[in-house]
Write a protein that holds these residues in place. Structure first.
Motif, PDB file in Angstrom:
ATOM      1  N   UNK A   1      11.517  21.418  54.423  1.00  7.88           N
ATOM      2  CA  UNK A   1      12.111  21.633  53.103  1.00  7.88           C
ATOM      3  C   UNK A   1      13.624  21.831  53.115  1.00  7.88           C
ATOM      4  N   UNK A   2      14.226  21.962  54.291  1.00 16.30           N
ATOM      5  CA  UNK A   2      15.652  22.291  54.300  1.00 16.30           C
ATOM      6  C   UNK A   2      16.490  21.177  54.907  1.00 16.30           C
ATOM      7  N   UNK A   3      17.774  21.239  54.584  1.00 18.71           N
ATOM      8  CA  UNK A   3      18.748  20.351  55.221  1.00 18.71           C
ATOM      9  C   UNK A   3      20.055  21.113  55.365  1.00 18.71           C
ATOM     10  N   UNK A   4      21.038  20.447  55.955  1.00 15.53           N
ATOM     11  CA  UNK A   4      22.304  21.085  56.298  1.00 15.53           C
ATOM     12  C   UNK A   4      23.489  20.320  55.725  1.00 15.53           C
ATOM     13  N   UNK A   5      24.578  21.040  55.538  1.00 15.70           N
ATOM     14  CA  UNK A   5      25.828  20.428  55.069  1.00 15.70           C
ATOM     15  C   UNK A   5      26.987  21.209  55.661  1.00 15.70           C
ATOM     16  N   UNK A   6      28.142  20.579  55.764  1.00 14.61           N
ATOM     17  CA  UNK A   6      29.335  21.301  56.201  1.00 14.61           C
ATOM     18  C   UNK A   6      29.616  22.423  55.208  1.00 14.61           C
ATOM     19  N   UNK A   7      30.352  23.434  55.638  1.00 13.20           N
ATOM     20  CA  UNK A   7      30.627  24.578  54.779  1.00 13.20           C
ATOM     21  C   UNK A   7      31.470  24.191  53.571  1.00 13.20           C
ATOM     22  N   UNK A   8      31.216  24.814  52.417  1.00  8.85           N
ATOM     23  CA  UNK A   8      32.096  24.624  51.263  1.00  8.85           C
ATOM     24  C   UNK A   8      33.532  24.986  51.638  1.00  8.85           C
ATOM     25  N   UNK A   9      34.483  24.329  51.028  1.00  9.98           N
ATOM     26  CA  UNK A   9      35.886  24.440  51.411  1.00  9.98           C
ATOM     27  C   UNK A   9      36.621  25.460  50.551  1.00  9.98           C
ATOM     28  N   UNK A  10      37.513  26.215  51.185  1.00  8.16           N
ATOM     29  CA  UNK A  10      38.432  27.078  50.466  1.00  8.16           C
ATOM     30  C   UNK A  10      39.759  26.362  50.324  1.00  8.16           C
ATOM     31  N   UNK A  11      40.851  27.046  50.677  1.00  7.14           N
ATOM     32  CA  UNK A  11      42.158  26.390  50.678  1.00  7.14           C
ATOM     33  C   UNK A  11      42.207  25.324  51.772  1.00  7.14           C
ATOM     34  N   UNK A  12      41.396  25.519  52.779  1.00 10.45           N
ATOM     35  CA  UNK A  12      41.290  24.553  53.871  1.00 10.45           C
ATOM     36  C   UNK A  12      39.870  24.609  54.409  1.00 10.45           C
ATOM     37  N   UNK A  13      39.566  23.773  55.377  1.00  9.54           N
ATOM     38  CA  UNK A  13      38.256  23.806  56.012  1.00  9.54           C
ATOM     39  C   UNK A  13      38.314  24.673  57.261  1.00  9.54           C
ATOM     40  N   UNK A  14      37.235  25.361  57.521  1.00  8.80           N
ATOM     41  CA  UNK A  14      37.116  26.147  58.750  1.00  8.80           C
ATOM     42  C   UNK A  14      35.651  26.492  58.956  1.00  8.80           C
ATOM     43  N   UNK A  15      35.242  26.545  60.199  1.00  8.20           N
ATOM     44  CA  UNK A  15      33.909  27.016  60.574  1.00  8.20           C
ATOM     45  C   UNK A  15      34.069  27.784  61.881  1.00  8.20           C
ATOM     46  N   UNK A  16      33.604  29.014  61.889  1.00 13.72           N
ATOM     47  CA  UNK A  16      33.760  29.846  63.080  1.00 13.72           C
ATOM     48  C   UNK A  16      32.879  29.321  64.206  1.00 13.72           C
ATOM     49  N   UNK A  17      33.476  29.149  65.383  1.00 12.77           N
ATOM     50  CA  UNK A  17      32.677  28.752  66.534  1.00 12.77           C
ATOM     51  C   UNK A  17      32.818  29.787  67.644  1.00 12.77           C
ATOM     52  N   UNK A  18      31.814  29.841  68.448  1.00 14.55           N
ATOM     53  CA  UNK A  18      31.813  30.768  69.567  1.00 14.55           C
ATOM     54  C   UNK A  18      31.009  30.147  70.686  1.00 14.55           C
ATOM     55  N   UNK A  19      30.944  30.795  71.809  1.00 13.12           N
ATOM     56  CA  UNK A  19      30.137  30.313  72.921  1.00 13.12           C
ATOM     57  C   UNK A  19      29.730  31.470  73.805  1.00 13.12           C
ATOM     58  N   UNK A  20      28.547  31.406  74.323  1.00 15.58           N
ATOM     59  CA  UNK A  20      28.060  32.442  75.224  1.00 15.58           C
ATOM     60  C   UNK A  20      28.400  32.083  76.667  1.00 15.58           C
ATOM     61  N   UNK A  21      28.269  33.062  77.537  1.00 14.45           N
ATOM     62  CA  UNK A  21      28.490  32.830  78.954  1.00 14.45           C
ATOM     63  C   UNK A  21      27.356  33.381  79.788  1.00 14.45           C
ATOM     64  N   UNK A  22      27.117  32.746  80.949  1.00 15.65           N
ATOM     65  CA  UNK A  22      26.187  33.274  81.942  1.00 15.65           C
ATOM     66  C   UNK A  22      26.997  34.136  82.914  1.00 15.65           C
ATOM     67  N   UNK A  23      26.611  35.391  83.074  1.00 16.14           N
ATOM     68  CA  UNK A  23      27.341  36.295  83.960  1.00 16.14           C
ATOM     69  C   UNK A  23      26.410  36.875  85.009  1.00 16.14           C
ATOM     70  N   UNK A  24      27.010  37.419  86.062  1.00 14.18           N
ATOM     71  CA  UNK A  24      26.244  38.046  87.131  1.00 14.18           C
ATOM     72  C   UNK A  24      26.689  39.483  87.358  1.00 14.18           C
ATOM     73  N   UNK A  25      25.804  40.291  87.881  1.00 12.32           N
ATOM     74  CA  UNK A  25      26.078  41.702  88.141  1.00 12.32           C
ATOM     75  C   UNK A  25      26.885  41.846  89.427  1.00 12.32           C
ATOM     76  N   UNK A  26      27.987  42.568  89.342  1.00 15.15           N
ATOM     77  CA  UNK A  26      28.891  42.680  90.489  1.00 15.15           C
ATOM     78  C   UNK A  26      28.250  43.368  91.685  1.00 15.15           C
ATOM     79  N   UNK A  27      27.267  44.244  91.443  1.00 13.08           N
ATOM     80  CA  UNK A  27      26.621  44.965  92.543  1.00 13.08           C
ATOM     81  C   UNK A  27      25.222  44.441  92.844  1.00 13.08           C
TER      82      UNK A  27
END
Length: 408
Positions: A275-301
């Protein structure tokens, strides 16, 4: 003869690629912790692929919900018994990096060129690389086609603005039948941060915060008033009992801002998947979409640093990125593997996520963010409740963040 030599070399290469490698002389067990149950199949697939190549290694996966994850990780860090491998988020990175709890990966001599440079940089501390990039994400507008169809309203498209969003949400809101046009709730990456940057403001950049800016205040005010003034959203209290994504999947909300990491949950939900679909975010004064990324880390000890480093290196390979993509985990960080994720969603406009990376804004972070992010959430909650105005709340938050940055 040359052809024969080439065939022999090729055969040797293939054999070497598939032969189990010994990184541990004796059986070794390492733990691998993360917070998203939707991504568990992908993480298990990566772990299984690694242990198939390294029969002496056993990898125990541990999945803990987001809020509990950080409480548990902090407690394990204080107790000196962290997971051997764990997901890291930019909000918490400097806290753990500064405490020296993360394994230094410089000696891997790793090639980070296939990853988004912004994601790699998130996990670099004083010149030391402390995590391998896992994925990246952007935020899109999800909408319930059935609700739109029943109202006779055209679907969202790339011409939409904030005002289009608000006016359409009003038309779709039907409280008597338990349907609201939009989900306005207290969320940063999937919510008000997008509007701040679309409006020419900023949250935190180059050691400074922008909560005192009129552009920032205007954006937050618009986001909150969708709920408190326009009445197009379920109450802020309702989201405590039933999360925003769950309300959307239940058909109670016509539109929601959603991160790409939720696509596995959405497309596996019988109530919403068709039932759903996607679209780019509605625009304000300009376009922007927050992006981030995760990381794989290890325990130092960790007791098994070489095994942990070797597994971390594998997690960043093209093979591992394809595995997480094929299991609908997330958009993989490794360049060229994105389509293994997007190809799994032929019935929705999944391509809007990588499309928005062109004007994506890196999720704001600071070395001291863990000191003030909780207070940021508390202030936004108070603004929703009307306990403080957006103007006053943003000014006080501005001062608090500055104090945290100065006193650290």
């Amino acid at each position: 003869m040359k052809k024969l030599i080439s065939l022999l070399l090729a055969a040797l290469f293939i054999a070497a690629a598939i032969a189990p490698l010994a990184v541990a002389d004796e059986p070794v067990t390492i733990t691998f912790a993360f917070w998203d149950t939707n991504q568990e199949p992908g993480m298990r697939a990566i772990a299984d692929a690694y242990t198939e190549m390294h029969p002496n290694v056993t990898i125990e996966t541990q999945v803990t919900p987001w809020d509990e994850y950080w409480t548990k990780l902090e407690a394990s860090a204080q107790g000196g018994a962290m997971p051997d491998v764990f997901w890291m988020h930019s909000n918490q990175f400097y806290k753990y990096a500064d405490a020296g709890t993360m394994l230094n990966l410089n000696d891997l001599n790793y090639d980070y060129s296939p990853y988004p440079s912004g994601v790699t940089a998130l996990y670099n501390f004083d010149g030391d690389q402390l995590a391998i990039p896992k994925d990246y994400d952007t935020i899109a507008l999800a909408y319930n086609k059935e609700i739109f169809d029943n109202a006779g309203i055209a679907y969202p498209d790339d011409t939409w603005t904030w005002e289009t969003l608000r006016e359409t949400a009003k038309l779709l809101t039907d409280p008597e039948n338990g349907v609201y046009g939009f989900a306005s709730y207290n969320t940063d990456q999937s919510g008000y941060l997008n509007l701040i940057y679309q409006n020419g403001g900023f949250a935190f950049e180059n050691g400074e915060n922008g909560y005192n800016l009129p552009e920032t205040k205007e954006a937050i005010k618009f986001w909150i008033e969708l709920n408190t003034v326009d009445g197009v959203s379920p109450s802020i209290e309702s989201f405590v009992d039933v999360g925003a994504d769950d309300q959307f999947m239940a058909g109670r909300v016509a539109m929601i801002y959603v991160g790409s990491w939720m696509m596995s949950a959405y497309t596996n939900n019988d109530n919403i998947k068709d039932k759903f679909d996607l679209c780019v975010l509605p625009m304000g004064k300009t376009r922007a979409s927050i992006y981030n990324g995760l990381g794989y880390a290890g325990y130092s000890n960790t007791r098994n640093p070489e095994v942990v480093k070797d597994f971390l290196a594998f997690c960043g390979t093209e093979q591992a990125n394809i595995l997480q993509a094929q299991n609908k985990a997330a958009i993989p960080a490794y360049a060229g593997t994105e389509h293994y994720f997007t190809d799994l969603f032929p019935d929705i406009n999944i391509a809007c996520y990588p499309e928005m990376i062109e004007y994506g804004v890196q999720y704001p972070f600071s070395p001291n963010k863990s000191l003030w992010i909780g207070t940021e959430t508390e202030y936004i909650t108070s603004m929703y409740a009307g306990e403080i105005s957006v103007e006053e709340g943003c000014d006080e938050l501005y001062e608090f963040i500055n104090e945290c940055e100065e006193d650290y």
